[in-house]
Design a protein around this motif. Structure first.
Motif, PDB file in Angstrom:
ATOM      1  N   GLY A  22     -13.019  -2.615   9.001  1.00  0.00           N
ATOM      2  CA  GLY A  22     -11.634  -3.523   9.253  1.00  0.00           C
ATOM      3  C   GLY A  22     -10.260  -3.620   8.234  1.00  0.00           C
ATOM      4  O   GLY A  22      -9.652  -3.844   8.770  1.00  0.00           O
ATOM      5  N   LYS A  23     -10.830  -3.682   7.254  1.00  0.00           N
ATOM      6  CA  LYS A  23      -9.673  -3.586   6.162  1.00  0.00           C
ATOM      7  C   LYS A  23      -9.260  -2.651   5.710  1.00  0.00           C
ATOM      8  O   LYS A  23      -9.451  -1.593   5.459  1.00  0.00           O
ATOM      9  N   SER A  24      -7.720  -3.098   4.985  1.00  0.00           N
ATOM     10  CA  SER A  24      -7.606  -2.027   4.989  1.00  0.00           C
ATOM     11  C   SER A  24      -6.862  -2.061   3.460  1.00  0.00           C
ATOM     12  O   SER A  24      -6.706  -2.897   2.638  1.00  0.00           O
ATOM     13  N   VAL A  25      -7.216  -0.729   1.946  1.00  0.00           N
ATOM     14  CA  VAL A  25      -7.173  -1.694   1.042  1.00  0.00           C
ATOM     15  C   VAL A  25      -6.419  -0.290  -0.078  1.00  0.00           C
ATOM     16  O   VAL A  25      -6.348   0.746   0.644  1.00  0.00           O
ATOM     17  N   LYS A  44     -17.466   3.110   1.894  1.00  0.00           N
ATOM     18  CA  LYS A  44     -18.579   3.421   2.152  1.00  0.00           C
ATOM     19  C   LYS A  44     -18.493   1.710   3.218  1.00  0.00           C
ATOM     20  O   LYS A  44     -19.743   1.903   3.645  1.00  0.00           O
ATOM     21  N   GLU A  45     -18.377   0.561   2.272  1.00  0.00           N
ATOM     22  CA  GLU A  45     -18.475  -0.487   2.930  1.00  0.00           C
ATOM     23  C   GLU A  45     -17.137  -0.690   3.863  1.00  0.00           C
ATOM     24  O   GLU A  45     -17.396  -1.535   4.858  1.00  0.00           O
ATOM     25  N   GLY A  46     -16.727   0.231   4.458  1.00  0.00           N
ATOM     26  CA  GLY A  46     -15.961   0.497   5.905  1.00  0.00           C
ATOM     27  C   GLY A  46     -14.507   0.126   5.720  1.00  0.00           C
ATOM     28  O   GLY A  46     -13.801   0.116   7.318  1.00  0.00           O
ATOM     29  N   ALA A  47     -13.987   0.390   4.233  1.00  0.00           N
ATOM     30  CA  ALA A  47     -12.232   0.435   4.097  1.00  0.00           C
ATOM     31  C   ALA A  47     -11.901   1.728   4.889  1.00  0.00           C
ATOM     32  O   ALA A  47     -12.494   2.472   4.627  1.00  0.00           O
ATOM     33  N   ARG A  48     -10.876   1.605   5.011  1.00  0.00           N
ATOM     34  CA  ARG A  48      -9.579   3.061   5.297  1.00  0.00           C
ATOM     35  C   ARG A  48      -8.842   2.000   3.458  1.00  0.00           C
ATOM     36  O   ARG A  48      -8.411   1.364   3.913  1.00  0.00           O
ATOM     37  N   VAL A  49      -9.529   3.418   3.072  1.00  0.00           N
ATOM     38  CA  VAL A  49      -8.451   3.188   1.473  1.00  0.00           C
ATOM     39  C   VAL A  49      -7.236   3.894   2.037  1.00  0.00           C
ATOM     40  O   VAL A  49      -7.169   5.627   2.128  1.00  0.00           O
ATOM     41  N   GLY A  98      -1.902  -0.352   9.326  1.00  0.00           N
ATOM     42  CA  GLY A  98      -1.362  -1.618  10.758  1.00  0.00           C
ATOM     43  C   GLY A  98      -1.437  -2.051   9.447  1.00  0.00           C
ATOM     44  O   GLY A  98      -1.075  -3.639   9.861  1.00  0.00           O
ATOM     45  N   GLY A  99      -1.423  -2.870   8.286  1.00  0.00           N
ATOM     46  CA  GLY A  99      -1.383  -3.418   7.520  1.00  0.00           C
ATOM     47  C   GLY A  99      -1.952  -3.234   5.673  1.00  0.00           C
ATOM     48  O   GLY A  99      -2.223  -2.597   6.304  1.00  0.00           O
ATOM     49  N   LEU A 100      -2.550  -4.471   5.395  1.00  0.00           N
ATOM     50  CA  LEU A 100      -2.801  -4.525   3.719  1.00  0.00           C
ATOM     51  C   LEU A 100      -3.936  -5.565   3.882  1.00  0.00           C
ATOM     52  O   LEU A 100      -2.940  -6.770   3.868  1.00  0.00           O
ATOM     53  N   ASP A 101      -5.303  -5.685   3.330  1.00  0.00           N
ATOM     54  CA  ASP A 101      -5.713  -6.247   2.461  1.00  0.00           C
ATOM     55  C   ASP A 101      -5.662  -6.871   1.337  1.00  0.00           C
ATOM     56  O   ASP A 101      -6.347  -7.609   1.222  1.00  0.00           O
ATOM     57  N   VAL A 102      -5.905  -5.702   0.727  1.00  0.00           N
ATOM     58  CA  VAL A 102      -6.784  -5.983  -0.995  1.00  0.00           C
ATOM     59  C   VAL A 102      -5.718  -4.778  -1.538  1.00  0.00           C
ATOM     60  O   VAL A 102      -5.459  -3.295  -1.176  1.00  0.00           O
ATOM     61  N   LEU A 103      -5.605  -5.083  -2.587  1.00  0.00           N
ATOM     62  CA  LEU A 103      -4.432  -4.331  -3.274  1.00  0.00           C
ATOM     63  C   LEU A 103      -5.135  -4.177  -5.017  1.00  0.00           C
ATOM     64  O   LEU A 103      -5.598  -5.174  -5.099  1.00  0.00           O
ATOM     65  N   CYS A 104      -5.841  -3.062  -5.517  1.00  0.00           N
ATOM     66  CA  CYS A 104      -6.484  -2.699  -6.756  1.00  0.00           C
ATOM     67  C   CYS A 104      -5.636  -2.170  -7.793  1.00  0.00           C
ATOM     68  O   CYS A 104      -5.546  -0.780  -7.509  1.00  0.00           O
ATOM     69  N   ASN A 105      -5.555  -2.908  -8.768  1.00  0.00           N
ATOM     70  CA  ASN A 105      -4.354  -1.560  -9.762  1.00  0.00           C
ATOM     71  C   ASN A 105      -5.092  -1.546 -11.108  1.00  0.00           C
ATOM     72  O   ASN A 105      -5.309  -2.020 -11.854  1.00  0.00           O
ATOM     73  N   VAL A 106      -6.293  -0.163 -10.683  1.00  0.00           N
ATOM     74  CA  VAL A 106      -7.112   0.041 -11.261  1.00  0.00           C
ATOM     75  C   VAL A 106      -6.204   1.487 -11.922  1.00  0.00           C
ATOM     76  O   VAL A 106      -6.551   1.114 -13.448  1.00  0.00           O
ATOM     77  N   ALA A 107      -5.128   1.784 -11.821  1.00  0.00           N
ATOM     78  CA  ALA A 107      -5.120   2.899 -13.199  1.00  0.00           C
ATOM     79  C   ALA A 107      -4.480   2.558 -14.354  1.00  0.00           C
ATOM     80  O   ALA A 107      -4.030   1.512 -14.339  1.00  0.00           O
ATOM     81  N   GLY A 108      -4.058   2.917 -14.919  1.00  0.00           N
ATOM     82  CA  GLY A 108      -3.731   2.797 -16.287  1.00  0.00           C
ATOM     83  C   GLY A 108      -4.444   4.139 -17.922  1.00  0.00           C
ATOM     84  O   GLY A 108      -4.577   4.836 -17.274  1.00  0.00           O
ATOM     85  N   ILE A 109      -3.910   3.728 -18.691  1.00  0.00           N
ATOM     86  CA  ILE A 109      -3.723   4.680 -19.818  1.00  0.00           C
ATOM     87  C   ILE A 109      -4.374   3.914 -21.408  1.00  0.00           C
ATOM     88  O   ILE A 109      -3.696   3.233 -21.532  1.00  0.00           O
ATOM     89  N   LEU A 110      -4.562   4.933 -22.403  1.00  0.00           N
ATOM     90  CA  LEU A 110      -5.377   3.939 -23.131  1.00  0.00           C
ATOM     91  C   LEU A 110      -5.173   5.820 -24.707  1.00  0.00           C
ATOM     92  O   LEU A 110      -5.186   6.500 -23.659  1.00  0.00           O
ATOM     93  N   LYS A 149      -4.052 -12.589   4.484  1.00  0.00           N
ATOM     94  CA  LYS A 149      -4.515 -13.594   3.559  1.00  0.00           C
ATOM     95  C   LYS A 149      -5.329 -12.620   2.454  1.00  0.00           C
ATOM     96  O   LYS A 149      -6.469 -12.940   2.457  1.00  0.00           O
ATOM     97  N   GLY A 150      -4.540 -11.808   2.004  1.00  0.00           N
ATOM     98  CA  GLY A 150      -5.495 -10.416   1.593  1.00  0.00           C
ATOM     99  C   GLY A 150      -5.524 -11.673   0.011  1.00  0.00           C
ATOM    100  O   GLY A 150      -5.046 -12.515  -0.469  1.00  0.00           O
ATOM    101  N   ASN A 151      -5.158 -10.303  -1.262  1.00  0.00           N
ATOM    102  CA  ASN A 151      -5.725 -10.581  -2.884  1.00  0.00           C
ATOM    103  C   ASN A 151      -5.035  -9.387  -3.445  1.00  0.00           C
ATOM    104  O   ASN A 151      -5.382  -8.669  -2.830  1.00  0.00           O
TER     105      ASN A 151
END
Length: 266
Positions: A22-25, A44-49, A98-110, A149-151
């Motif tokens: 049920g979470k949006s990531v 796999k853990e049920g999130a909509r990504v 319908g909303g956003l629960d988690v933001l993961c800023n993973v992108a990056g370059i080296l 109340k996300g992160n």
């Protein structure tokens, strides 16, 4: 910027009733490496990504894998150095789910450079991907995360903690992102959001393929930050990332977790 509209709703059945059901990531860097591994695991853990990356073909492959496993996602390809694109990516996730629960800023370059070889273009590209993108993603996402109340989980690096020869611009970006994490954690101390960072060490991802050190690089200096244990697989780093993004980490705010196989231990 381009929307992969064919992927707007690519799964009717969630993968599972998992921890993120049920979470949006939203995951940046979702076309490969840690971003892809995290996206697959969230699904796999049920999130909509919501998958975000500059690499359109890589996004298509990640989305295909999620779809084939019965998950749900949308995808958006574009340049995270563009604040307008960052805002549109967040808006797409909110509109789709319908909303956003988690933001993961993973992108990056080296990139590896000797000081004298760094060009303004090198500098601006690194800061655009590694600092500008995460900052404006957080700016756009924060009202929605406060509502849910996300992160936020920002992926930094062990380069944020100690000097690493031939990576000065890259290390500066990761130090900047860590500082942004802590400063915004203080700014939003009284808001119902959590903002944390994860610092991997070496990982075997597409990002390091083909990278070269300067021709006259001192190998003894490089050895100081390579580490004594083998590099991690992206799937290994997904575990602490999902912990920080989960309700299990509800007491963790303004922190940086290391997952570096001991590089910063001594």
């Amino acid at each position: 910027m381009g929307y992969l509209t064919a992927l707007a709703a690519i799964g009717e059945v969630a993968m599972s009733e998992g921890e993120f059901s049920g979470k949006s990531v939203l995951v940046t860097g979702a076309a490969s490496g840690l971003g892809r591994a995290a996206s697959l695991r969230f699904a796999k853990e049920g999130a909509r990504v919501c998958l975000v990356d500059l690499n359109k073909q890589g996004l298509l492959e990640t989305a295909k894998r999620i779809r084939e496993a019965g998950g749900e996602c949308v995808a958006n390809d574009g340049d995270l150095a563009n604040p307008v694109f960052c805002a549109s990516a967040v808006a797409m996730a909110v509109e789709a789910f319908g909303g956003l629960d988690v933001l993961c800023n993973v992108a990056g370059i080296l990139r590896f450079h000797a000081l004298g070889d760094v060009t303004p273009e090198n500098w601006n590209k690194l800061f655009g991907a590694n600092v500008t993108g995460p900052f404006f993603m957080m700016q756009a996402a924060m009202p929605h995360l406060a509502e849910s109340k996300g992160n936020v989980v920002n992926v930094v690096s062990t380069a944020a903690f100690a000097g690493q020869a031939y990576t000065a611009p890259y290390a500066a970006t990761k130090s900047a992102l860590l500082s942004l994490t802590k400063s915004l954690a203080m700014e939003f101390m009284h808001a119902p959001v959590r903002i944390n960072a994860l610092a991997p060490g070496g990982m075997l991802t597409e990002m390091v393929n083909g990278l070269e050190f300067p021709a006259d690089a001192d190998q003894a200096l490089i050895a100081r930050y390579i580490g004594l244990r083998p590099p991690s697989q992206p799937e290994d780093i997904v575990e602490p990332l999902l912990f920080l993004a989960s309700d299990r980490a509800r007491s963790v705010h303004g922190a940086c977790y290391t997952a570096d196989s001991g590089i910063t231990a001594g």
